[in-house]
Design a protein around this motif. Structure first.
Motif, PDB file in Angstrom:
ATOM      1  N   LEU A  46       5.228   1.205  -8.760  1.00  0.00           N
ATOM      2  CA  LEU A  46       4.097   0.328  -9.071  1.00  0.00           C
ATOM      3  C   LEU A  46       4.519  -1.141  -9.089  1.00  0.00           C
ATOM      4  O   LEU A  46       3.791  -2.001  -8.574  1.00  0.00           O
ATOM      5  CB  LEU A  46       3.458   0.727 -10.404  1.00  0.00           C
ATOM      6  CG  LEU A  46       2.737   2.075 -10.416  1.00  0.00           C
ATOM      7  CD1 LEU A  46       2.307   2.431 -11.826  1.00  0.00           C
ATOM      8  CD2 LEU A  46       1.550   2.072  -9.468  1.00  0.00           C
ATOM      9  N   SER A  47       5.660  -1.448  -9.654  1.00  0.00           N
ATOM     10  CA  SER A  47       6.136  -2.838  -9.681  1.00  0.00           C
ATOM     11  C   SER A  47       6.406  -3.348  -8.274  1.00  0.00           C
ATOM     12  O   SER A  47       6.120  -4.512  -7.964  1.00  0.00           O
ATOM     13  CB  SER A  47       7.407  -2.948 -10.539  1.00  0.00           C
ATOM     14  OG  SER A  47       7.107  -2.657 -11.873  1.00  0.00           O
ATOM     15  N   GLU A  48       6.957  -2.492  -7.437  1.00  0.00           N
ATOM     16  CA  GLU A  48       7.195  -2.866  -6.032  1.00  0.00           C
ATOM     17  C   GLU A  48       5.869  -3.141  -5.326  1.00  0.00           C
ATOM     18  O   GLU A  48       5.747  -4.086  -4.553  1.00  0.00           O
ATOM     19  CB  GLU A  48       7.965  -1.758  -5.309  1.00  0.00           C
ATOM     20  CG  GLU A  48       8.252  -2.050  -3.859  1.00  0.00           C
ATOM     21  CD  GLU A  48       9.231  -3.200  -3.649  1.00  0.00           C
ATOM     22  OE1 GLU A  48       9.176  -3.816  -2.582  1.00  0.00           O
ATOM     23  OE2 GLU A  48      10.032  -3.497  -4.548  1.00  0.00           O
ATOM     24  N   ALA A  49       4.860  -2.314  -5.609  1.00  0.00           N
ATOM     25  CA  ALA A  49       3.537  -2.512  -5.004  1.00  0.00           C
ATOM     26  C   ALA A  49       2.965  -3.867  -5.407  1.00  0.00           C
ATOM     27  O   ALA A  49       2.445  -4.603  -4.560  1.00  0.00           O
ATOM     28  CB  ALA A  49       2.590  -1.387  -5.418  1.00  0.00           C
ATOM     29  N   ILE A  50       3.070  -4.210  -6.690  1.00  0.00           N
ATOM     30  CA  ILE A  50       2.565  -5.510  -7.165  1.00  0.00           C
ATOM     31  C   ILE A  50       3.296  -6.640  -6.456  1.00  0.00           C
ATOM     32  O   ILE A  50       2.669  -7.596  -5.973  1.00  0.00           O
ATOM     33  CB  ILE A  50       2.720  -5.642  -8.698  1.00  0.00           C
ATOM     34  CG1 ILE A  50       1.765  -4.696  -9.416  1.00  0.00           C
ATOM     35  CG2 ILE A  50       2.507  -7.081  -9.160  1.00  0.00           C
ATOM     36  CD1 ILE A  50       0.302  -5.055  -9.319  1.00  0.00           C
ATOM     37  N   ALA A  51       4.609  -6.563  -6.366  1.00  0.00           N
ATOM     38  CA  ALA A  51       5.395  -7.625  -5.720  1.00  0.00           C
ATOM     39  C   ALA A  51       4.982  -7.802  -4.263  1.00  0.00           C
ATOM     40  O   ALA A  51       4.814  -8.938  -3.787  1.00  0.00           O
ATOM     41  CB  ALA A  51       6.889  -7.316  -5.818  1.00  0.00           C
ATOM     42  N   GLU A  52       4.802  -6.704  -3.545  1.00  0.00           N
ATOM     43  CA  GLU A  52       4.412  -6.791  -2.130  1.00  0.00           C
ATOM     44  C   GLU A  52       2.986  -7.315  -1.967  1.00  0.00           C
ATOM     45  O   GLU A  52       2.711  -8.131  -1.079  1.00  0.00           O
ATOM     46  CB  GLU A  52       4.563  -5.425  -1.446  1.00  0.00           C
ATOM     47  CG  GLU A  52       5.990  -4.962  -1.284  1.00  0.00           C
ATOM     48  CD  GLU A  52       6.808  -5.789  -0.291  1.00  0.00           C
ATOM     49  OE1 GLU A  52       6.239  -6.620   0.451  1.00  0.00           O
ATOM     50  OE2 GLU A  52       8.028  -5.587  -0.265  1.00  0.00           O
ATOM     51  N   LEU A  53       2.082  -6.863  -2.823  1.00  0.00           N
ATOM     52  CA  LEU A  53       0.694  -7.339  -2.732  1.00  0.00           C
ATOM     53  C   LEU A  53       0.601  -8.814  -3.135  1.00  0.00           C
ATOM     54  O   LEU A  53      -0.164  -9.577  -2.529  1.00  0.00           O
ATOM     55  CB  LEU A  53      -0.225  -6.462  -3.574  1.00  0.00           C
ATOM     56  CG  LEU A  53      -0.366  -5.022  -3.050  1.00  0.00           C
ATOM     57  CD1 LEU A  53      -1.035  -4.135  -4.086  1.00  0.00           C
ATOM     58  CD2 LEU A  53      -1.116  -4.992  -1.729  1.00  0.00           C
TER      59      LEU A  53
ATOM     60  N   LEU B  82       0.830  -1.207   0.000  1.00  0.00           N
ATOM     61  CA  LEU B  82       0.000   0.000   0.000  1.00  0.00           C
ATOM     62  C   LEU B  82       0.862   1.254   0.000  1.00  0.00           C
ATOM     63  O   LEU B  82       0.572   2.216  -0.717  1.00  0.00           O
ATOM     64  CB  LEU B  82      -0.936  -0.006   1.210  1.00  0.00           C
ATOM     65  CG  LEU B  82      -2.032  -1.062   1.201  1.00  0.00           C
ATOM     66  CD1 LEU B  82      -2.816  -1.040   2.508  1.00  0.00           C
ATOM     67  CD2 LEU B  82      -2.958  -0.883   0.021  1.00  0.00           C
ATOM     68  N   LEU B  83       1.929   1.253   0.782  1.00  0.00           N
ATOM     69  CA  LEU B  83       2.804   2.419   0.819  1.00  0.00           C
ATOM     70  C   LEU B  83       3.504   2.634  -0.524  1.00  0.00           C
ATOM     71  O   LEU B  83       3.648   3.777  -0.980  1.00  0.00           O
ATOM     72  CB  LEU B  83       3.823   2.289   1.945  1.00  0.00           C
ATOM     73  CG  LEU B  83       3.242   2.417   3.355  1.00  0.00           C
ATOM     74  CD1 LEU B  83       4.302   2.119   4.399  1.00  0.00           C
ATOM     75  CD2 LEU B  83       2.631   3.795   3.578  1.00  0.00           C
ATOM     76  N   ALA B  84       3.923   1.553  -1.169  1.00  0.00           N
ATOM     77  CA  ALA B  84       4.546   1.680  -2.491  1.00  0.00           C
ATOM     78  C   ALA B  84       3.533   2.220  -3.498  1.00  0.00           C
ATOM     79  O   ALA B  84       3.861   3.080  -4.333  1.00  0.00           O
ATOM     80  CB  ALA B  84       5.111   0.334  -2.952  1.00  0.00           C
ATOM     81  N   TRP B  85       2.293   1.735  -3.418  1.00  0.00           N
ATOM     82  CA  TRP B  85       1.245   2.231  -4.316  1.00  0.00           C
ATOM     83  C   TRP B  85       0.985   3.712  -4.068  1.00  0.00           C
ATOM     84  O   TRP B  85       0.882   4.505  -5.000  1.00  0.00           O
ATOM     85  CB  TRP B  85      -0.034   1.418  -4.152  1.00  0.00           C
ATOM     86  CG  TRP B  85      -1.116   1.874  -5.074  1.00  0.00           C
ATOM     87  CD1 TRP B  85      -1.176   1.677  -6.427  1.00  0.00           C
ATOM     88  CD2 TRP B  85      -2.271   2.615  -4.732  1.00  0.00           C
ATOM     89  NE1 TRP B  85      -2.310   2.244  -6.933  1.00  0.00           N
ATOM     90  CE2 TRP B  85      -3.002   2.833  -5.916  1.00  0.00           C
ATOM     91  CE3 TRP B  85      -2.772   3.117  -3.532  1.00  0.00           C
ATOM     92  CZ2 TRP B  85      -4.197   3.533  -5.940  1.00  0.00           C
ATOM     93  CZ3 TRP B  85      -3.960   3.800  -3.550  1.00  0.00           C
ATOM     94  CH2 TRP B  85      -4.665   4.004  -4.754  1.00  0.00           C
TER      95      TRP B  85
ATOM     96  N   VAL C 213     -14.740  -0.544  -4.045  1.00  0.00           N
ATOM     97  CA  VAL C 213     -14.757  -1.566  -5.103  1.00  0.00           C
ATOM     98  C   VAL C 213     -15.561  -1.038  -6.296  1.00  0.00           C
ATOM     99  O   VAL C 213     -15.121  -1.147  -7.444  1.00  0.00           O
ATOM    100  CB  VAL C 213     -15.314  -2.903  -4.588  1.00  0.00           C
ATOM    101  CG1 VAL C 213     -15.517  -3.890  -5.728  1.00  0.00           C
ATOM    102  CG2 VAL C 213     -14.392  -3.493  -3.525  1.00  0.00           C
ATOM    103  N   ALA C 214     -16.725  -0.466  -6.036  1.00  0.00           N
ATOM    104  CA  ALA C 214     -17.543   0.087  -7.124  1.00  0.00           C
ATOM    105  C   ALA C 214     -16.783   1.190  -7.868  1.00  0.00           C
ATOM    106  O   ALA C 214     -16.868   1.291  -9.096  1.00  0.00           O
ATOM    107  CB  ALA C 214     -18.862   0.627  -6.573  1.00  0.00           C
TER     108      ALA C 214
ATOM    109  N   VAL D 272      -8.948  -5.826   0.714  1.00  0.00           N
ATOM    110  CA  VAL D 272      -8.182  -4.616   0.408  1.00  0.00           C
ATOM    111  C   VAL D 272      -6.971  -4.936  -0.460  1.00  0.00           C
ATOM    112  O   VAL D 272      -6.596  -4.146  -1.337  1.00  0.00           O
ATOM    113  CB  VAL D 272      -7.791  -3.853   1.695  1.00  0.00           C
ATOM    114  CG1 VAL D 272      -6.769  -4.621   2.515  1.00  0.00           C
ATOM    115  CG2 VAL D 272      -7.254  -2.474   1.358  1.00  0.00           C
ATOM    116  N   ALA D 273      -6.362  -6.087  -0.276  1.00  0.00           N
ATOM    117  CA  ALA D 273      -5.203  -6.458  -1.094  1.00  0.00           C
ATOM    118  C   ALA D 273      -5.611  -6.653  -2.554  1.00  0.00           C
ATOM    119  O   ALA D 273      -4.889  -6.243  -3.466  1.00  0.00           O
ATOM    120  CB  ALA D 273      -4.542  -7.723  -0.550  1.00  0.00           C
ATOM    121  N   TYR D 274      -6.780  -7.251  -2.774  1.00  0.00           N
ATOM    122  CA  TYR D 274      -7.259  -7.438  -4.143  1.00  0.00           C
ATOM    123  C   TYR D 274      -7.637  -6.100  -4.788  1.00  0.00           C
ATOM    124  O   TYR D 274      -7.343  -5.851  -5.952  1.00  0.00           O
ATOM    125  CB  TYR D 274      -8.452  -8.396  -4.188  1.00  0.00           C
ATOM    126  CG  TYR D 274      -8.058  -9.830  -3.952  1.00  0.00           C
ATOM    127  CD1 TYR D 274      -7.448 -10.579  -4.952  1.00  0.00           C
ATOM    128  CD2 TYR D 274      -8.288 -10.437  -2.723  1.00  0.00           C
ATOM    129  CE1 TYR D 274      -7.074 -11.890  -4.743  1.00  0.00           C
ATOM    130  CE2 TYR D 274      -7.926 -11.753  -2.494  1.00  0.00           C
ATOM    131  CZ  TYR D 274      -7.320 -12.474  -3.509  1.00  0.00           C
ATOM    132  OH  TYR D 274      -6.949 -13.779  -3.291  1.00  0.00           O
TER     133      TYR D 274
END
Length: 195
Positions: free
Chosen positions: A41-48, A26-29, A95-96, A60-62
């Motif tokens: 963004l790539s770091e955020a994907i890797a962490e999530l 979340l912090l990377a995002w 989500v919406a 929340v992760a999804y």
């Protein structure tokens, strides 16, 4: 900025838990989204990804991974993650909202009305940050094409929702045609302000 400072404070001491990966993701995002560091963004994907590998339950992760994929232009992955979040939390305004952004990215027939419908649902379910007058199109470039749309501006222009609309919040979580929804809210056909 602040997310980057927090990220550097957490990263060296964080244990290998789902929650800590989620927080770092979340912090990377946030660093990418709000501080202008798209390389994060790539770091955020890797962490999530790491968080969901350890615990596949947090909605929340999804949602956030879907948002990051959306920002990166990975629509198929964004759609998958946002669909999982929508199934798990069908009455969640965030989500919406991200469903609306996903529809806005598509040039498919009906995607414009679907975007407006999901924005209306997001608003009715309490997700209103995108509708504030201080909102900037730079924050959500997916919505730039809607800035001249009277229906979009109608949705953005009302901070306080009528009580009838709040009661419809849970019904709005399911996709419904926008015109029918507004007719139900206003108890008359068509848009309250006309076409």
């Amino acid at each position: 900025g602040e997310p980057a400072r927090l990220f550097t404070q957490i990263a060296p001491t964080a244990a290998d838990t789902a929650e800590e990966h989620l927080l770092r993701g979340l912090l990377a995002w946030f660093d990418a989204e709000f501080d202008g560091h798209p390389e994060q963004l790539s770091e955020a994907i890797a962490e999530l990804d790491a968080s969901l590998a350890l615990d596949p339950q947090p909605v929340v992760a999804y949602v956030m991974r879907g948002a990051v994929h959306l920002r990166m232009g990975h629509l198929r992955q964004a759609e998958r993650d946002i669909a999982i979040a929508a199934e798990a939390a069908p009455h969640c305004g965030i989500v919406a909202f991200y469903q609306a952004l996903l529809f806005a990215c598509r040039n498919e027939r009906g995607s414009r009305e679907a975007t407006l419908d999901r924005l209306l649902a997001a608003r009715a379910l309490g997700c209103t940050f995108w509708s504030l007058r201080t909102w900037s199109p730079e924050a959500y470039p997916e919505l730039r094409a809607f800035l001249d749309d009277p229906k979009f501006n109608f949705l953005r222009g009302h901070k306080i929702l009528p009580a009838r609309m709040m009661k419809l919040g849970h019904q709005l979580a399911e996709t419904r045609p926008l015109e029918a929804l507004l007719a139900a809210i206003t108890r008359k056909p068509g848009w309250p302000m006309g076409d």
